[in-house]
Design a protein around this motif. Structure first.
Motif, PDB file in Angstrom:
ATOM      1  N   TYR A  13       0.811  -1.217   0.000  1.00  0.00           N
ATOM      2  CA  TYR A  13       0.000   0.000   0.000  1.00  0.00           C
ATOM      3  C   TYR A  13       0.843   1.264   0.000  1.00  0.00           C
ATOM      4  O   TYR A  13       0.310   2.365  -0.091  1.00  0.00           O
ATOM      5  N   TRP A  17       0.809   4.835   3.694  1.00  0.00           N
ATOM      6  CA  TRP A  17      -0.147   3.971   4.387  1.00  0.00           C
ATOM      7  C   TRP A  17       0.529   3.299   5.582  1.00  0.00           C
ATOM      8  O   TRP A  17      -0.022   3.270   6.680  1.00  0.00           O
ATOM      9  N   HIS A 160      -7.481   4.980   5.997  1.00  0.00           N
ATOM     10  CA  HIS A 160      -6.471   5.646   5.178  1.00  0.00           C
ATOM     11  C   HIS A 160      -6.653   5.148   3.745  1.00  0.00           C
ATOM     12  O   HIS A 160      -6.896   3.970   3.517  1.00  0.00           O
ATOM     13  N   ILE A 162      -5.787   3.861   0.068  1.00  0.00           N
ATOM     14  CA  ILE A 162      -4.771   2.938  -0.447  1.00  0.00           C
ATOM     15  C   ILE A 162      -4.360   3.447  -1.813  1.00  0.00           C
ATOM     16  O   ILE A 162      -5.176   3.528  -2.724  1.00  0.00           O
TER      17      ILE A 162
END
Length: 177
Positions: A13, A17, A160, A162
């Motif tokens: 990711y 991330w 969050h 990606i």
């Protein structure tokens, strides 16, 4: 290279991330009341089968966890066929094609002839105004987490985006202008 059927794919990711995840792990603390949360799966495993479905009288001294609610299947309120006429192998098909709505159990009695508990219940939703139903089997009911009470709705859940680089996808999959 082409991806084979059933092949596992691992995605990186990215650093942003990973840094956000590490920061989340370091700063995360349980929300207030987390120690009282019981999933329906945990509830089903921890409670004797004869005590899972509770009447309004039972709930006075032994309430469900605050995040769990009882639902009834409207198959039984439709009245087209009685539950005793449904073969055990056909149950799932019947249950999938009907809606579940909030309800409460008014009475719970053990029927020795049927060798099972039978229930009298009533809808608690304004959307469903049909009368009380008697002699319902346990599979007429379902316990579920109340809406917005599972972990994914916590204010401190990790979220969050990606970011996947375009290069990971074949040219044929990409939008071309």
């Amino acid at each position: 290279r082409p991806i084979s059927k059933n092949e596992e794919i691992f995605l990186d990711y990215g650093d942003d991330w990973e840094q956000a995840w590490q920061a989340h792990i370091e700063s995360w603390e349980p929300v207030e009341g987390a120690e009282d949360y019981v999933s329906t799966a945990e509830f089903y495993e921890s409670v004797d089968e004869s005590n899972r479905l509770r009447s309004v009288d039972d709930l006075v001294n032994d309430p469900y966890p605050s995040n769990i609610e009882l639902r009834c299947n409207d198959f039984f309120w439709e009245g087209e066929i009685g539950w005793r006429d449904v073969d055990e192998g056909e149950r799932e098909a019947y249950m999938e094609n009907f809606e579940w709505f909030p309800c409460r159990i008014l009475e719970k009695t053990y029927d020795e002839e049927e060798d099972m508990y039978l229930f009298t219940a009533e809808p608690t939703s304004d959307d469903f105004t049909n009368a009380d139903m008697e002699d319902l089997p346990d599979w007429a009911f379902f316990l579920q987490e109340k809406p917005y009470t599972t972990d994914m709705f916590l204010d401190n859940a990790f979220r969050h985006d990606i970011r996947i680089p375009d290069a990971i996808f074949p040219d044929a999959w990409r939008n071309k202008k």
